[in-house]
Write a protein that holds these residues in place. Sequence first.
Motif, short mmCIF file in Angstrom:
data_model
loop_
_atom_site.label_atom_id
_atom_site.label_comp_id
_atom_site.label_asym_id
_atom_site.label_seq_id
_atom_site.Cartn_x
_atom_site.Cartn_y
_atom_site.Cartn_z
N GLU A 53 0.82 -1.21 0.00
CA GLU A 53 0.00 0.00 0.00
C GLU A 53 0.85 1.26 0.00
N ALA A 54 1.96 1.24 0.74
CA ALA A 54 2.86 2.39 0.75
C ALA A 54 3.49 2.58 -0.63
N PHE A 55 3.87 1.47 -1.26
CA PHE A 55 4.46 1.52 -2.60
C PHE A 55 3.46 2.08 -3.60
N ILE A 56 2.24 1.56 -3.57
CA ILE A 56 1.20 2.01 -4.50
C ILE A 56 0.84 3.47 -4.25
N GLY A 57 0.80 3.86 -2.96
CA GLY A 57 0.49 5.24 -2.63
C GLY A 57 1.52 6.22 -3.16
N LEU A 58 2.79 5.82 -3.15
CA LEU A 58 3.85 6.70 -3.64
C LEU A 58 3.85 6.80 -5.17
N LEU A 59 3.60 5.67 -5.85
CA LEU A 59 3.73 5.65 -7.30
C LEU A 59 2.42 5.93 -8.04
N SER A 60 1.33 6.02 -7.31
CA SER A 60 0.03 6.21 -7.97
C SER A 60 -0.03 7.52 -8.75
N ALA A 61 0.37 8.62 -8.14
CA ALA A 61 0.28 9.93 -8.80
C ALA A 61 1.17 10.02 -10.04
N PRO A 62 2.48 9.65 -9.97
CA PRO A 62 3.28 9.73 -11.19
C PRO A 62 2.80 8.77 -12.28
N MET A 68 -1.90 9.65 -18.43
CA MET A 68 -2.63 10.72 -19.12
C MET A 68 -1.80 11.31 -20.26
N VAL A 69 -0.48 11.38 -20.09
CA VAL A 69 0.37 11.87 -21.18
C VAL A 69 0.29 10.92 -22.37
N VAL A 70 0.35 9.61 -22.11
CA VAL A 70 0.27 8.62 -23.18
C VAL A 70 -1.12 8.64 -23.82
N ILE A 71 -2.16 8.73 -22.98
CA ILE A 71 -3.53 8.76 -23.50
C ILE A 71 -3.74 9.99 -24.38
N LEU A 72 -3.21 11.12 -23.95
CA LEU A 72 -3.36 12.35 -24.74
C LEU A 72 -2.68 12.21 -26.09
N TYR A 73 -1.55 11.53 -26.11
CA TYR A 73 -0.85 11.32 -27.38
C TYR A 73 -1.69 10.47 -28.33
N PHE A 74 -2.23 9.36 -27.83
CA PHE A 74 -3.04 8.48 -28.68
C PHE A 74 -4.35 9.16 -29.10
N HIS A 101 7.77 18.45 -28.99
CA HIS A 101 8.82 18.58 -27.98
C HIS A 101 8.24 18.74 -26.59
N LEU A 102 7.06 19.35 -26.50
CA LEU A 102 6.39 19.44 -25.19
C LEU A 102 6.01 18.05 -24.71
N TYR A 103 5.50 17.22 -25.60
CA TYR A 103 5.15 15.84 -25.23
C TYR A 103 6.38 15.08 -24.77
N ALA A 104 7.49 15.21 -25.49
CA ALA A 104 8.72 14.53 -25.10
C ALA A 104 9.19 15.00 -23.73
N GLY A 105 9.08 16.31 -23.48
CA GLY A 105 9.47 16.83 -22.17
C GLY A 105 8.59 16.30 -21.05
N LEU A 106 7.28 16.19 -21.30
CA LEU A 106 6.36 15.64 -20.29
C LEU A 106 6.67 14.18 -20.00
N MET A 107 7.07 13.43 -21.01
CA MET A 107 7.45 12.03 -20.79
C MET A 107 8.68 11.93 -19.88
N VAL A 108 9.65 12.79 -20.11
CA VAL A 108 10.86 12.79 -19.26
C VAL A 108 10.49 13.18 -17.84
N SER A 110 7.58 12.77 -16.28
CA SER A 110 6.84 11.68 -15.63
C SER A 110 7.75 10.54 -15.22
N ILE A 111 8.70 10.17 -16.09
CA ILE A 111 9.63 9.08 -15.75
C ILE A 111 10.54 9.49 -14.60
N THR A 112 11.02 10.74 -14.62
CA THR A 112 11.85 11.23 -13.52
C THR A 112 11.07 11.23 -12.21
N TRP A 113 9.80 11.61 -12.26
CA TRP A 113 8.94 11.61 -11.08
C TRP A 113 8.79 10.19 -10.53
#
Length: 204
Positions: A53-62, A68-74, A101-108, A110-113
């Motif tokens: 639960e702690a793991f899921i709670g931390l990673l849920s938001a990122p 949503m970034v991937v969904i917006l792309y598709f 380039h904005l999409y690529a930046g958002l992907m970076v 989200s992964i960093t988060w």
Amino acid sequence: MLQRTFLGNTVENYLWFLGILLAGLIFKRLLSRLLSAGLFRFFRKNTFEVGAEAFIGLLSAPFQFLIMVVILYFACDRLTFPVEWHLVSDEVFGIRFVLDHLYAGLMVVSITWLILRLVDYFGLVLMARAGRSASKSDDQLIPFLKEGVKVVIAGVGFLVMLGVAFELDIVSLVTGLGIGGLAFALAAKETLENLLGSFTIFLD
């Protein structure tokens, strides 16, 4: 009716666009929990001190942000931008260039988060293990190391985002930062000596 065209797209294309966005908004929370639970399986054998639960709670938001970034792309991929908008291509500066380039930046971002939240989780695991030891020095050292690692990861993610989203020369940028860091180190020599001395005491 579905084949009627407005602004270069059929009604069917707009329905696909709206449907994909709505599906993403509805299922992003569920998908984020499933992805977090699936990723937790790789760590649960060595991180039993802190539950799922702690793991899921931390990673849920990122994960939700990434979904949503991937969904917006598709969703946008289902639309054809009108020729009258003169978006040009993704090779020449223009609206489409900025969007790509904005999409690529958002992907970076989200992964960093995600990586930063993983560091937070491992910090919780190490703190739980440190709590069982008699020494109190590790209780102080672990947060210090965790924040240091997060600063390094955030810095690397920022540089990668600059290289991907703005097409900057990262090598030249890092070289410039190195020269600036050297000047800062010379200006703050005594402060850095005290900091390194404190870190050495922690390690001892």
